[in-house]
Scaffold this motif. Structure first.
Motif, short mmCIF file in Angstrom:
data_model
loop_
_atom_site.label_atom_id
_atom_site.label_comp_id
_atom_site.label_asym_id
_atom_site.label_seq_id
_atom_site.Cartn_x
_atom_site.Cartn_y
_atom_site.Cartn_z
N ARG A 260 0.82 -1.20 0.00
CA ARG A 260 0.00 0.00 0.00
C ARG A 260 0.86 1.25 0.00
NH1 ARG A 260 -1.10 3.00 4.53
NH2 ARG A 260 -0.14 2.33 6.48
N ILE A 261 0.24 2.35 -0.39
CA ILE A 261 0.88 3.65 -0.40
C ILE A 261 0.58 4.32 0.93
CG2 ILE A 261 1.08 5.84 -1.62
CD1 ILE A 261 -0.11 4.37 -4.07
N SER A 262 1.59 4.83 1.58
CA SER A 262 1.39 5.41 2.91
C SER A 262 0.57 6.68 2.83
CB SER A 262 2.75 5.72 3.55
OG SER A 262 3.38 6.80 2.88
N ASP A 263 -0.10 7.01 3.94
CA ASP A 263 -0.86 8.25 4.02
C ASP A 263 0.03 9.46 3.80
OD1 ASP A 263 -3.11 6.75 4.53
OD2 ASP A 263 -2.99 7.02 6.70
N ALA A 264 1.27 9.38 4.29
CA ALA A 264 2.20 10.50 4.12
C ALA A 264 2.52 10.72 2.65
CB ALA A 264 3.48 10.24 4.92
N PHE B 6 -10.90 12.69 -9.82
CA PHE B 6 -10.96 13.11 -11.22
C PHE B 6 -10.11 12.19 -12.10
CE2 PHE B 6 -9.55 15.50 -14.92
CZ PHE B 6 -10.75 16.00 -15.39
N VAL B 7 -8.91 11.88 -11.64
CA VAL B 7 -8.04 11.00 -12.42
C VAL B 7 -8.60 9.59 -12.48
CG1 VAL B 7 -5.73 9.96 -12.50
CG2 VAL B 7 -5.99 12.39 -11.97
N MET B 8 -9.16 9.11 -11.38
CA MET B 8 -9.79 7.78 -11.40
C MET B 8 -10.89 7.72 -12.44
SD MET B 8 -9.96 7.24 -7.25
CE MET B 8 -11.01 5.79 -7.26
N LYS B 9 -11.71 8.78 -12.50
CA LYS B 9 -12.83 8.81 -13.44
C LYS B 9 -12.33 8.98 -14.87
CE LYS B 9 -17.21 9.32 -14.64
NZ LYS B 9 -18.18 8.22 -14.54
N ALA C 282 -4.28 5.85 -9.45
CA ALA C 282 -4.35 7.30 -9.64
C ALA C 282 -3.24 8.00 -8.86
CB ALA C 282 -5.72 7.82 -9.20
N VAL C 283 -2.98 7.53 -7.64
CA VAL C 283 -1.90 8.12 -6.85
C VAL C 283 -0.56 7.93 -7.55
CG1 VAL C 283 -0.66 8.04 -4.66
CG2 VAL C 283 -3.15 7.81 -4.68
N ARG C 284 -0.34 6.73 -8.08
CA ARG C 284 0.93 6.47 -8.77
C ARG C 284 1.08 7.36 -10.01
NH1 ARG C 284 -0.95 0.83 -8.26
NH2 ARG C 284 -0.21 0.05 -6.26
N LEU C 285 -0.01 7.52 -10.76
CA LEU C 285 0.08 8.35 -11.96
C LEU C 285 0.43 9.79 -11.60
CD1 LEU C 285 -2.31 8.28 -14.98
CD2 LEU C 285 -1.73 10.46 -13.93
N LEU C 286 -0.24 10.33 -10.57
CA LEU C 286 0.03 11.72 -10.18
C LEU C 286 1.40 11.86 -9.53
CD1 LEU C 286 -3.50 12.74 -8.85
CD2 LEU C 286 -2.40 13.45 -10.98
N ALA C 287 1.86 10.81 -8.86
CA ALA C 287 3.22 10.84 -8.32
C ALA C 287 4.25 10.93 -9.44
CB ALA C 287 3.47 9.62 -7.44
N ASP C 288 4.03 10.16 -10.50
CA ASP C 288 4.93 10.23 -11.65
C ASP C 288 4.88 11.62 -12.28
OD1 ASP C 288 5.68 7.61 -11.32
OD2 ASP C 288 4.27 6.82 -12.79
N ARG C 289 3.72 12.18 -12.37
CA ARG C 289 3.55 13.51 -12.97
C ARG C 289 4.30 14.56 -12.17
NH1 ARG C 289 -1.22 16.36 -15.51
NH2 ARG C 289 -1.03 18.55 -14.93
#
Length: 643
Positions: free
Chosen positions: A3-7, A72-75, A84-91
């Motif tokens: 999982r991706i941490s809350d932080a 928004f990204v999920m949709k 979605a978190v991974r995509l925005l992290a890459d961005r």
């Protein structure tokens, strides 16, 4: 699952500007303090989607979608939350560390372990069906044989029998599985004495597989008499009924080859059709067909998705409810994203298995080839119900048929159908087109996200748990019905509006929430959905009083699915502060609660048997409460009205 941490989620959120993300998909224009664009999720000519740079929330007033940047990204990308978190992290060029979950979180290793529980359970049940000499198991075999499901069929579909009486728990324990694992997989439950017991007892078992062919859940049909007739697994870390279709693992290859998916009622319908050579068939699992199901099917069936409805009364009710799935994705304007939804009803009150047994698979193929687009099917049903020789009935049917076009009112297809309806009901084309122009597209919130597939009946699996209603959330605002629409009272609609208004403004202004947390727990929420959102907000705000709006909405969305769409929709009117707006709305809710209590007291006063002393005390209480209400109403009316 790692999982991706809350932080890390917070780091990605802080590094991401919602405005920039939306701007990549649709051009934004300023209007007041917000930015607006045409919603990328449905066809429209004028902007109905707002983006609030201060709260980092978005909402479309046309289709009802909304939430934070992750939503928004999920949709827009059809992704899960972690994706979605991974995509925005890459961005944002942020490195995130994915770690094994702790506490109640389910890790990938745990999910694999739960799949092992389900696999071993399926094999155990199958062995019981094949070899158990008990009379109950023999009855199960006889029932299946009577449906045409003899040994080869039972083997292909891993059909089974659940003897109950702790037999499964003992078997899984001997294989080294823990009680916690059995409970998480929902194949066992703790009894009143704390000891584990089998969840399924004396039932024919249908293992449910995901698209990859892994067993993730079960459905059980009682042998003989008993209730509920069908019992499905509850939701588990592996099994989410709105995302799973029975038989998809076997049907997806045929769907890809034919481009067509067929949706039926229940397990035995799927098996009967597949065994007859119609392999591209699936069923929902005792729930409604959802937009997620449609997206899932569209990945495998590129041409058409056909609803195959039973001919009985329940099937006809289901076909009416399925008309709620009419939207802009069916129109030519949708382009490559167009979804061809069609429908056909079986004749003579038959279900699919009965039809194939009586008339053969070729007859069913011929019937499926005659399936009509869902809009045409719905219009035909509306007009077929009345005697079109009767003027009043014909006018009512015309209005009801035109109303079906509300979600696509601006499309070329809607105008085509409006003209056709005019011809069939003997009205002027201009009048039909004028009525079409007056329609208001329905706001598609949760109640519209799940639209009934063929209703469970007969062999359709039924959930033992009935989800709480979501009255007051996303009710359609505007279909023109000329008096044929049933609606809640104006007072109740006003109450529900204040509930949504208060919750949305508070979520968008968490810094102003402190004075209201205790009061929220005391409010008598009229909509169960609103109540769930309110308690989730209180829970999150007590945990983290400094949380920002976007993070708060995301946290509540994770507790109450689809909450983000409601919470992002509200706006503080110009010239008023959030604090003033919240104070007014809370006063409105509290006065409403007191009026409810007064009505209950008056009803009890009229119906209950009192002594003279009790009657005097009750009357005094009613009088005092009435005076308090009048005083608060007078003071309230002098405050700023909600516009």
């Amino acid at each position: 699952m790692a999982r991706i941490s809350d932080a890390d989620i917070a780091r990605v959120r802080e590094a991401t500007d919602l405005v920039a993300v939306v701007q990549d998909v649709a051009p934004l224009k300023p209007k007041g303090r917000d930015l607006w664009c045409c919603c990328p999720f449905h066809q429209e000519k004028t902007p109905s989607m707002k983006v609030d740079p201060s709260t980092q929330l978005w909402h479309c007033f046309g289709c009802g979608e909304g939430g934070d940047v992750f939503g928004f990204v999920m949709k827009s990308e059809d992704l899960s939350f972690p994706e979605a978190v991974r995509l925005l992290a890459d961005r944002a060029h942020i490195d995130i560390v994915e770690e094994e979950g702790r506490g109640p979180r389910t890790t990938q290793n745990q999910k694999l372990r739960l799949k092992e529980v389900c696999r071993e359970t399926a094999e155990f049940y199958h062995g019981q069906l094949m070899r158990n000499p008990a009379p109950e198991a023999a009855d199960a075999r006889n029932y299946l044989a009577g449906r045409g499901f003899k040994t080869p069929v039972a083997k292909r579909w891993m059909l089974g029998f659940a003897p109950g009486r702790g037999a499964l728990v003992r078997h899984l324990t001997s294989k080294g599985f823990s009680g916690e694992e059995m409970t998480l997989a929902n194949v066992a439950l703790p009894g009143r004495d704390g000891r584990l017991r089998d969840r399924f007892f004396n039932r024919i078992m249908f293992p449910i597989f995901d698209a990859s062919g892994d067993c993730i859940a079960f459905g059980g049909r009682v042998v003989g008499k008993g209730e509920p007739k069908y019992l499905n697994s509850q939701e588990t870390p592996l099994f989410h009924k709105s995302k799973v279709l029975y038989g998809l693992d076997k049907a997806k290859a045929s769907m890809a080859a034919s481009g067509v998916a067929i949706v039926v009622e229940g397990y035995t319908d799927v098996i009967s059709l597949a065994e007859a050579g119609i392999a591209n068939v699936v069923a929902t699992l005792g729930t409604a067909l959802t937009a997620q199901h449609i997206r899932l099917l569209s990945r495998h069936a590129s041409k058409q998705i056909i609803y195959l409805f039973d001919g009985d009364e329940a099937g006809q009710r289901a076909s009416d409810r399925a008309l709620g799935f009419i939207d802009s994705s069916m129109t030519p304007e949708a382009g490559r994203t167009k979804t061809e939804l069609a429908a056909v009803t079986l004749p003579d009150n038959l279900d699919p298995a009965e039809f194939v047994a009586a008339k053969g698979a070729d007859a069913l193929r011929q019937l499926l080839a005659q399936a009509k687009p869902l809009l045409e099917y719905g219009i035909d049903r509306k007009l077929a119900r009345v005697d079109l020789r009767n003027t009043n009935a014909r006018m009512q049917a015309m209005v009801e048929a035109i109303n079906l076009l509300a979600p696509i009112k601006d499309s070329i297809l809607a105008k085509h159908y409006a003209v056709e309806i005019a011809g069939r009901t003997q009205v002027r084309e201009e009048d039909a087109l004028q009525l079409l122009a007056k329609l208001t597209p329905p706001r598609r919130y949760e109640a519209r996200d799940e639209v009934s597939a063929p209703a469970p009946s007969g062999d359709g699996p039924v959930y033992e748990e009935v989800p709480a209603g979501e009255e007051g959330y996303g009710a359609p605002d505007g279909a023109v019905t000329l008096g044929f629409r049933e609606a809640a009272s104006r007072g109740e609609m006003n109450r529900l509006r204040f509930e949504r208004d208060f919750l949305g403004v508070l979520a968008q202004n968490p810094a102003a929430s402190a004075p209201y947390l205790e009061a929220m727990a005391a409010v008598r929420w009229h909509a169960p959905f609103n109540e769930a959102v309110a308690f989730a907000l209180v829970d999150q705000l007590y945990r983290n009083p400094a949380i920002d709006a976007a993070a708060l909405v995301r946290a509540v969305e994770q507790q109450v699915p689809r909450a983000g769409a409601m919470l992002s929709a509200q706006t503080v009117p110009e010239g008023r502060t959030a604090e003033e707006h919240l104070a007014f709305a809370m006063e409105e809710l509290q006065i409403g609660d007191m009026e409810d209590s007064l009505a209950e007291m008056r009803m009890a006063f009229q119906s209950a048997a009192f002594t003279d002393e009790q009657r005097r005390e009750a009357f005094a209480s009613i009088t005092a409460l009435n005076q308090t209400i009048n005083q608060r109403k007078a003071a309230h009316s002098r405050s700023i009205p909600v516009g």
